[in-house]
Design a protein around this motif. Structure first.
Motif, PDB file in Angstrom:
ATOM      1  N   LEU A  47       0.840  -1.189   0.000  1.00 41.29           N
ATOM      2  CA  LEU A  47       0.000   0.000   0.000  1.00 41.29           C
ATOM      3  C   LEU A  47       0.876   1.240   0.000  1.00 41.29           C
ATOM      4  O   LEU A  47       1.686   1.437   0.919  1.00 41.29           O
ATOM      5  CB  LEU A  47      -0.914   0.004   1.236  1.00 41.29           C
ATOM      6  CG  LEU A  47      -1.765   1.256   1.450  1.00 41.29           C
ATOM      7  CD1 LEU A  47      -2.725   1.465   0.287  1.00 41.29           C
ATOM      8  CD2 LEU A  47      -2.516   1.168   2.777  1.00 41.29           C
ATOM      9  N   GLU A  48       0.752   2.047  -1.017  1.00 39.93           N
ATOM     10  CA  GLU A  48       1.520   3.293  -1.110  1.00 39.93           C
ATOM     11  C   GLU A  48       0.697   4.412  -0.488  1.00 39.93           C
ATOM     12  O   GLU A  48      -0.273   4.905  -1.070  1.00 39.93           O
ATOM     13  CB  GLU A  48       1.843   3.604  -2.574  1.00 39.93           C
ATOM     14  CG  GLU A  48       2.770   4.800  -2.734  1.00 39.93           C
ATOM     15  CD  GLU A  48       3.238   4.975  -4.168  1.00 39.93           C
ATOM     16  OE1 GLU A  48       3.247   6.124  -4.633  1.00 39.93           O
ATOM     17  OE2 GLU A  48       3.587   3.978  -4.808  1.00 39.93           O
ATOM     18  N   GLU A 109      10.830   6.888   2.830  1.00 41.03           N
ATOM     19  CA  GLU A 109      11.914   7.245   1.928  1.00 41.03           C
ATOM     20  C   GLU A 109      12.312   8.696   2.125  1.00 41.03           C
ATOM     21  O   GLU A 109      11.498   9.610   1.952  1.00 41.03           O
ATOM     22  CB  GLU A 109      11.487   7.017   0.472  1.00 41.03           C
ATOM     23  CG  GLU A 109      12.595   7.302  -0.526  1.00 41.03           C
ATOM     24  CD  GLU A 109      12.175   7.007  -1.949  1.00 41.03           C
ATOM     25  OE1 GLU A 109      12.833   7.525  -2.871  1.00 41.03           O
ATOM     26  OE2 GLU A 109      11.181   6.272  -2.125  1.00 41.03           O
ATOM     27  N   PHE A 110      13.553   8.886   2.558  1.00 38.07           N
ATOM     28  CA  PHE A 110      14.133  10.220   2.680  1.00 38.07           C
ATOM     29  C   PHE A 110      15.399  10.215   1.824  1.00 38.07           C
ATOM     30  O   PHE A 110      16.479   9.909   2.315  1.00 38.07           O
ATOM     31  CB  PHE A 110      14.496  10.538   4.133  1.00 38.07           C
ATOM     32  CG  PHE A 110      13.371  10.299   5.108  1.00 38.07           C
ATOM     33  CD1 PHE A 110      12.354  11.222   5.269  1.00 38.07           C
ATOM     34  CD2 PHE A 110      13.331   9.139   5.866  1.00 38.07           C
ATOM     35  CE1 PHE A 110      11.333  10.995   6.169  1.00 38.07           C
ATOM     36  CE2 PHE A 110      12.315   8.907   6.774  1.00 38.07           C
ATOM     37  CZ  PHE A 110      11.306   9.841   6.925  1.00 38.07           C
ATOM     38  N   ASP A 111      15.237  10.480   0.568  1.00 37.13           N
ATOM     39  CA  ASP A 111      16.323  10.354  -0.393  1.00 37.13           C
ATOM     40  C   ASP A 111      17.605  11.032   0.106  1.00 37.13           C
ATOM     41  O   ASP A 111      17.569  12.207   0.488  1.00 37.13           O
ATOM     42  CB  ASP A 111      15.889  10.982  -1.719  1.00 37.13           C
ATOM     43  CG  ASP A 111      16.811  10.608  -2.852  1.00 37.13           C
ATOM     44  OD1 ASP A 111      17.401   9.516  -2.768  1.00 37.13           O
ATOM     45  OD2 ASP A 111      16.946  11.407  -3.799  1.00 37.13           O
ATOM     46  N   PRO A 112      18.742  10.297   0.245  1.00 38.77           N
ATOM     47  CA  PRO A 112      19.027   8.935  -0.219  1.00 38.77           C
ATOM     48  C   PRO A 112      18.879   7.868   0.856  1.00 38.77           C
ATOM     49  O   PRO A 112      19.509   6.807   0.762  1.00 38.77           O
ATOM     50  CB  PRO A 112      20.478   9.046  -0.654  1.00 38.77           C
ATOM     51  CG  PRO A 112      21.075   9.984   0.358  1.00 38.77           C
ATOM     52  CD  PRO A 112      19.985  10.979   0.686  1.00 38.77           C
ATOM     53  N   LEU A 113      18.083   8.107   1.893  1.00 36.38           N
ATOM     54  CA  LEU A 113      17.947   7.177   3.011  1.00 36.38           C
ATOM     55  C   LEU A 113      16.544   6.581   3.022  1.00 36.38           C
ATOM     56  O   LEU A 113      15.556   7.302   2.922  1.00 36.38           O
ATOM     57  CB  LEU A 113      18.222   7.898   4.342  1.00 36.38           C
ATOM     58  CG  LEU A 113      17.954   7.103   5.616  1.00 36.38           C
ATOM     59  CD1 LEU A 113      18.942   5.949   5.744  1.00 36.38           C
ATOM     60  CD2 LEU A 113      18.010   8.011   6.841  1.00 36.38           C
ATOM     61  N   ASN A 114      16.483   5.248   3.155  1.00 34.53           N
ATOM     62  CA  ASN A 114      15.224   4.552   3.365  1.00 34.53           C
ATOM     63  C   ASN A 114      15.231   3.937   4.756  1.00 34.53           C
ATOM     64  O   ASN A 114      16.240   3.333   5.167  1.00 34.53           O
ATOM     65  CB  ASN A 114      15.015   3.451   2.322  1.00 34.53           C
ATOM     66  CG  ASN A 114      14.538   3.991   0.990  1.00 34.53           C
ATOM     67  OD1 ASN A 114      14.777   5.151   0.670  1.00 34.53           O
ATOM     68  ND2 ASN A 114      13.877   3.157   0.208  1.00 34.53           N
ATOM     69  N   VAL A 115      14.110   4.046   5.459  1.00 34.01           N
ATOM     70  CA  VAL A 115      13.963   3.475   6.788  1.00 34.01           C
ATOM     71  C   VAL A 115      12.789   2.506   6.762  1.00 34.01           C
ATOM     72  O   VAL A 115      11.688   2.882   6.339  1.00 34.01           O
ATOM     73  CB  VAL A 115      13.739   4.558   7.858  1.00 34.01           C
ATOM     74  CG1 VAL A 115      13.531   3.922   9.223  1.00 34.01           C
ATOM     75  CG2 VAL A 115      14.909   5.536   7.893  1.00 34.01           C
ATOM     76  N   ARG A 156      15.431  -0.939  10.183  1.00 32.40           N
ATOM     77  CA  ARG A 156      16.546  -0.985   9.239  1.00 32.40           C
ATOM     78  C   ARG A 156      16.653   0.327   8.480  1.00 32.40           C
ATOM     79  O   ARG A 156      15.641   0.875   8.027  1.00 32.40           O
ATOM     80  CB  ARG A 156      16.343  -2.138   8.254  1.00 32.40           C
ATOM     81  CG  ARG A 156      17.376  -2.237   7.150  1.00 32.40           C
ATOM     82  CD  ARG A 156      17.337  -3.598   6.473  1.00 32.40           C
ATOM     83  NE  ARG A 156      16.034  -3.901   5.921  1.00 32.40           N
ATOM     84  CZ  ARG A 156      15.780  -4.077   4.611  1.00 32.40           C
ATOM     85  NH1 ARG A 156      16.773  -3.941   3.740  1.00 32.40           N
ATOM     86  NH2 ARG A 156      14.581  -4.376   4.200  1.00 32.40           N
ATOM     87  N   GLY A 157      17.866   0.824   8.344  1.00 34.00           N
ATOM     88  CA  GLY A 157      18.132   2.003   7.544  1.00 34.00           C
ATOM     89  C   GLY A 157      19.068   1.664   6.406  1.00 34.00           C
ATOM     90  O   GLY A 157      20.080   0.989   6.613  1.00 34.00           O
ATOM     91  N   VAL A 158      18.728   2.084   5.188  1.00 34.25           N
ATOM     92  CA  VAL A 158      19.543   1.813   4.008  1.00 34.25           C
ATOM     93  C   VAL A 158      19.930   3.149   3.385  1.00 34.25           C
ATOM     94  O   VAL A 158      19.055   3.892   2.905  1.00 34.25           O
ATOM     95  CB  VAL A 158      18.795   0.945   2.983  1.00 34.25           C
ATOM     96  CG1 VAL A 158      19.693   0.662   1.782  1.00 34.25           C
ATOM     97  CG2 VAL A 158      18.312  -0.354   3.615  1.00 34.25           C
TER      98      VAL A 158
END
Length: 381
Positions: A47-48, A109-115, A156-158
């Protein structure tokens, strides 16, 4: 209509699968049950909520009869979980029916970080049969059905560092006790053309772990390897002389012809032992019972060949060898594509090696595995 308001739409992608298996194994005792059944219904959704927030969920119904059947390890496994998102609808000696969420997470999504927060699937390292870096509910070497990996409860943070480079940081509870089962670590993946190099480190179940992996492509052949060092936080490991140990593997992936694919892997398990008589010392090990270490031996080798016999039929054969005791596990299977979203498969599992002794203790690791015939059907929608 006159104010021309901005309307927001939420996209919902949903699907699912039904996977069912029948296992028939050799009788180990006159009163032992020979058959076991496994059926898994999975309903998936994505779900977006906004352009930067989405929710993933996998709801499952899992039926296993009898509930302690080890044959199901060929097609299913579970993780040690913290969040109470499971409920036994039936839990009897003749069968178990479990309702649960295998995925339920929010991704921001917080470009460039995804949580990503919640229950999610997570894989580290590059090994196929015997992972040394993947401490998050890894697949068993003999696992044939790898469509879904069990989810774990984590934050998780990427952080994207480039097109194929990233830094991943994870905090999780890999079990019901957030003290004993806590995990926190990182994995750094760096890409340099045809080569990927990764480093990991952290504390898992009280163990200090560090490791690295390398993958490369040489003339169409995939080369990979990984190694890890562990300083044990389990007091029982002192009795096994395993306060520290190394694990590692090297592998080759190659499409030999348009119809034949090869996976080849060798592994070293410094936690295990080269003396089969010492196997009982490891049977009650926490790291083996939770699947973090898949084997009690010291040296292993595995080979898997997949051959396309016909556009609808694929034959696969996998052989796993314990080099410490000379035992062998052979897993041949045939898959029939019955439709665009369905398939039927039949296969077997054969263990070769010294039989258990009169005292019930195993002479070899794979020699104690019961010979099993299985039938499976998968339908996706």
């Amino acid at each position: 209509m006159l104010a021309t308001p901005v309307l927001q739409a939420q996209d919902l992608d949903w699907g699912g699968s039904i996977r069912s298996y029948l296992f028939l194994r050799e009788k180990l005792a006159p009163t032992a049950r020979r058959d076991s059944e496994l059926a898994i219904f999975r309903l998936t959704s994505n779900l977006e909520l906004t352009r930067r927030a989405r929710v993933e969920s996998h709801a499952i119904l899992n039926f296993l009869s009898p509930p302690l059947s080890t044959s199901a390890d060929l097609a299913d496994s579970s993780a040690n979980l913290y969040l109470p998102m499971e409920h036994h609808l039936m839990n009897r000696t003749e069968g178990r029916l479990l309702a649960a969420f295998d995925r339920l997470n929010l991704e921001l999504e917080f470009d460039p970080l995804n949580v990503i927060v919640g229950r999610q699937a997570l894989t580290w390292g590059v090994s196929y049969f015997w992972p040394a870096l993947d401490l998050f509910a890894p697949f068993a070497p003999q696992r044939l059905d790898r469509d879904y990996k069990p989810g774990i409860d984590a934050v998780r943070g990427v952080l994207r560092l480039g097109q194929f480079s990233e830094l991943e940081v994870v905090a999780a509870s890999l079990g019901p006790d957030p003290g004993e089962d806590a995990a926190a670590g990182f994995q750094l993946r760096l890409n340099a053309g045809a080569v990927d190099v990764g480093f990991m480190g952290g504390n898992f179940h009280g163990d200090d772990v560090a490791g690295l992996f390398v993958t490369s492509d040489v003339a169409g052949t995939g080369l990979r390897g990984e190694v890890s060092w562990t300083r044990s936080g389990d007091a029982a490991d002192a009795e096994r002389n395993r306060e520290t140990f190394w694990r590692g593997s090297v592998g080759v992936d190659q499409q030999l012809t348009p119809y034949l694919t090869l996976i080849l892997e060798g592994a070293y398990n410094g936690y295990g032992t080269g003396a089969p008589g010492e196997y009982p010392l490891y049977f009650d090990s926490d790291r083996i019972s939770r699947g973090e270490v898949n084997g009690t031996g010291r040296l292993y080798g595995g080979i898997s060949l997949a051959m396309l016999l016909h556009p609808l039929f694929t034959f696969s054969t996998t052989a796993l060898v314990n080099g410490s005791d000379g035992s062998l596990l052979w897993l041949p299977s045939l898959t029939w594509s019955t439709g665009n979203d369905s398939e039927f498969l039949v296969g077997s599992q054969f263990g070769f090696g010294a039989d258990p002794g009169v005292d019930g203790q195993p002479g070899t690791e794979y020699g104690a595995v019961p010979r099993t015939l299985f039938f499976g059907f998968k339908q996706y929608f």
